[in-house]
Write an enzyme that holds these catalytic residues in place. Sequence first.
Site, PDB file in Angstrom:
ATOM      1  N   GLU A 293       0.813  -1.224   0.000  1.00 34.60           N
ATOM      2  CA  GLU A 293       0.000   0.000   0.000  1.00 34.60           C
ATOM      3  C   GLU A 293       0.841   1.267   0.000  1.00 34.60           C
ATOM      4  OE1 GLU A 293      -3.739   2.046   2.458  1.00 34.60           O
ATOM      5  OE2 GLU A 293      -2.924   0.115   3.097  1.00 34.60           O
TER       6      GLU A 293
ATOM      7  N   LYS B 189      -8.570  -1.107   1.126  1.00 40.00           N
ATOM      8  CA  LYS B 189      -9.619  -1.507   2.061  1.00 40.00           C
ATOM      9  C   LYS B 189     -10.399  -2.622   1.413  1.00 40.00           C
ATOM     10  CE  LYS B 189      -9.440   0.072   6.050  1.00 40.00           C
ATOM     11  NZ  LYS B 189      -8.186  -0.657   6.159  1.00 40.00           N
TER      12      LYS B 189
END
Length: 925
Positions: free
Chosen positions: A720, A737
């Site tokens: 990420e 997410k």
Amino acid sequence: MNFSLSRLPSEITPSYFEGLRSKNINFLLPKSFIRSGKFIRKDNCHVINNEAQEVVISSDMVPGHLEGLYIGKKRLKGSSRNLEFVRTLLIDNYDSYTYNIYQELSIINGLPPVVVRNDEWTWEDIYHYLYEENAFDNIVISPGPGSPTCPADIGICLKLLQECRDIPILGICLGHQALGHVNGAQVIHASEPVHGRLSEIEHTGGRLFHNIPSGRNSGFKVVRYHSLVVDPESLPKELIPIAWTSSTTALSFLGTQKSDVTSDGYGSPLCEQISINSSSRKSKNGSSWPSIDSEMQSEKVLMGIMHSTRPHYGLQFHPESVATCHGRQIFKNFREITKDYWLNFRSSSIAEREVHRSEPDLLFSLSSKLYLACMQVLQPDMLLRDVRRSRQLVNNLDERNHFSLCNIENQSHQCNGAKFLKLKWRKLERLACQVGGARNIFCEIYGDHKAKNTFWLDSSSVEKRRARFSFMGAKGGALWKQLTFRLSEQSDKTLKGGGYLLIEDAQGSTSSTYLEDGFFDFLNEELQSFCYEEKDFEGLPFDFYGGYIGYIGYDLKVECGMASNHHRSRTPDACFFFSDNFIVIDHLNDDVYVMSLHDGSTTLTSWLDLVEKKLFTLKASATKKLMSRNSQLVADASSEVGFVTEKSRNHYIKDVEKCQKFIKDGESYELCLTTQMRKRIGEIDSLGLYLKLREKNPAPYAAWLNFSKEDLCICCSSPERFLQLDRNGMLEAKPIKGTIARGSTPEEDELLKLQLQCSEKDQAENLMIVDLLRNDLGRVCEPGSVHVPHLMEVESYATVHTMVSTIRGKKRSNASAVDCVRAAFPGGSMTGAPKLRSMELLDSLESCSRGIYSGCIGFFSYNQTFDLNIVIRTVVIHDGEASIGAGGAVVALSNPEEEYNEMILKTRAPVNAVMEFQRGSLSEE
């Protein structure tokens, strides 16, 4: 004395600001206050009897107790004016979506709004700006956590709604509920919390919904973030319902796209003052629902209200969300309502308000608000943090000088400071694969002596062009130094992040300094002190040319608006090398770059010569030899002892349930709950462990950091990106997410990927964080530039599929690199939304500091570009202990047991790497 407002943040300069003249400058500033943050104890309000949806409120907040002067009766001199632009006061209820509203209003109004938190201005301040200076044309009240029945949650907003009867006001979500509450309606629990989910909307066709379709399959879908609602049965006669959900069921994002295209065929707009006929349904308190839909049931949720005699409107949904259709049109309609209101003001029964163009003091005071509007975006934790600096700026004006209030540029790179840097570099074409790749290069050049004081920003997963460059280096040249920062105990009790900075230079000398204003301010000053020539890095395809490489720990949130840390980190709160000699690998073209940074008086190339020679003599078998040596070092009897979690399974599940209770009560939309796993490992070859981790779980934003004097090694396999700023001034965030395990067969794997993509819960998680990151970038980006090129795309890694979105925006010229990081830190995917309230809640639930986990690792180049990851899927080795952090986003749709399983899933790769490495299982797989 001449003043020129040369450029506003929105790039729009109103014509009448040109050539403002004033002899007497009256720079009036309101009082500011520090929010205590003690939200958990709500002595004056609490929810009882959840099933009956009743709310008990403090008696001093009942509308009848909000006594005061009806301002509309005060007649001010002046004449009506046709607004060329609209000046908005935007009240921020400590929300994480306020700057999405800010961005929209900046474009639509022609001026950026002035953002003030709900406890920063007193009523006297508000009165002064609204009614004495006439500085604003309308007010927008933001969403926020909590309830309008609690003074700490709503602040000045109830007073505004009660007293400002002659000013257009739009309340969103919490602001909508406040409009209902202040006029006597009840705020209750919704039948179910709805966060990050969509509903189709029916409306009355009034002016706020002009040119917007209505009803099922009309294309008018909106995003909802709320647990509380205004009870339609309790509406007083003063409040008129103007919108509601078309059905009782919320929708997922799938198939919905943002659109502001208007539709024709839904009928003519109705008059704003609705005529109630005999077929209207009456509420208990005598108000009526318009008979637009005769089949409308009470289970449908009230989505919009308006006051019958005041220009006050409320929307329960979020028009600023990226997934709301026609949201921009709503803001345009409110602008037109405002313009028409003041245009017709002279003939109304309410007194006129007017900005006197002939009074230069007043105009300068308004321009000072615009200066504040600019400055506050760089300092999101406190609107008036730079008051002293701005006063000094005004006081030091010379009659012959012109200045810009909103375009205070950073120091030019052609500065007169002492830190003039000179870059030398060489490109070795198509060399990387010939010498065994990035792993071989690092091990041969930097792997000896336990790789002390080394770094490796490692793009170990480059498929699908997720990443392109790797950077590696060690203690080397004369400019090298190490920064080690630890927050002081006092920083836990103040908004300032003061702490102690230890600096070690290339010769081994150390010095310690107390940084009263914290690490971010220090780093900002450092980066702005460097001078350079752009021609030095012309032709380089990457954005790091030398500078700081290291990490920022999660606890530095106290320098970004949080009031305190409940726990203290065992590791330093920030640690960086200043790297002057390093190697860059271009994985796309297989090129190797050798880089050396010197002060302006030095032109040595000896390090470049040495490294170039080493690279040409490398042998591809070197890494295998190193790995063989490592396997003999780590096998011991303790290797079978597993990791121990800070919280048991039952404890974690109970904490998830507590998070859901907070969400149900409106305290948060989403909470990223985490915990830590620990294992004593004693002496271990940390580099060998990192090589094992990158082999088992390659990632685009992986990293190795070894701060040997701190006995600290970081083995990171993060997929990420937190935030990147490139040389063109483009900011990018890529939050993750939504996570699901890979399948054991291709068929099962594809099915699981599809399951993630279609998951309503995961879509809601992702959408909430996308809107949060849009808000964070909106603080420092040009209005209109923040966009989402990729929304909810599924990426596949060695052990998991993840749902990833990309948010980009153009940085404003008066925002520094550190300003951008501070506006968005910690990454929203690791906190939840609204960010500040969510972090406070999480601090109360989590049993230890997250430390390095949830922070970021990366670089700050001397020319103020940067690239930072989110520290997840990471093993932190400190003082003979390995720790791994993991967690997941808790939302209203979460299943507590599944949340625990997802948390364990995220630890699988780093835990297995440690266990296999300790067992000596180093065979290629």
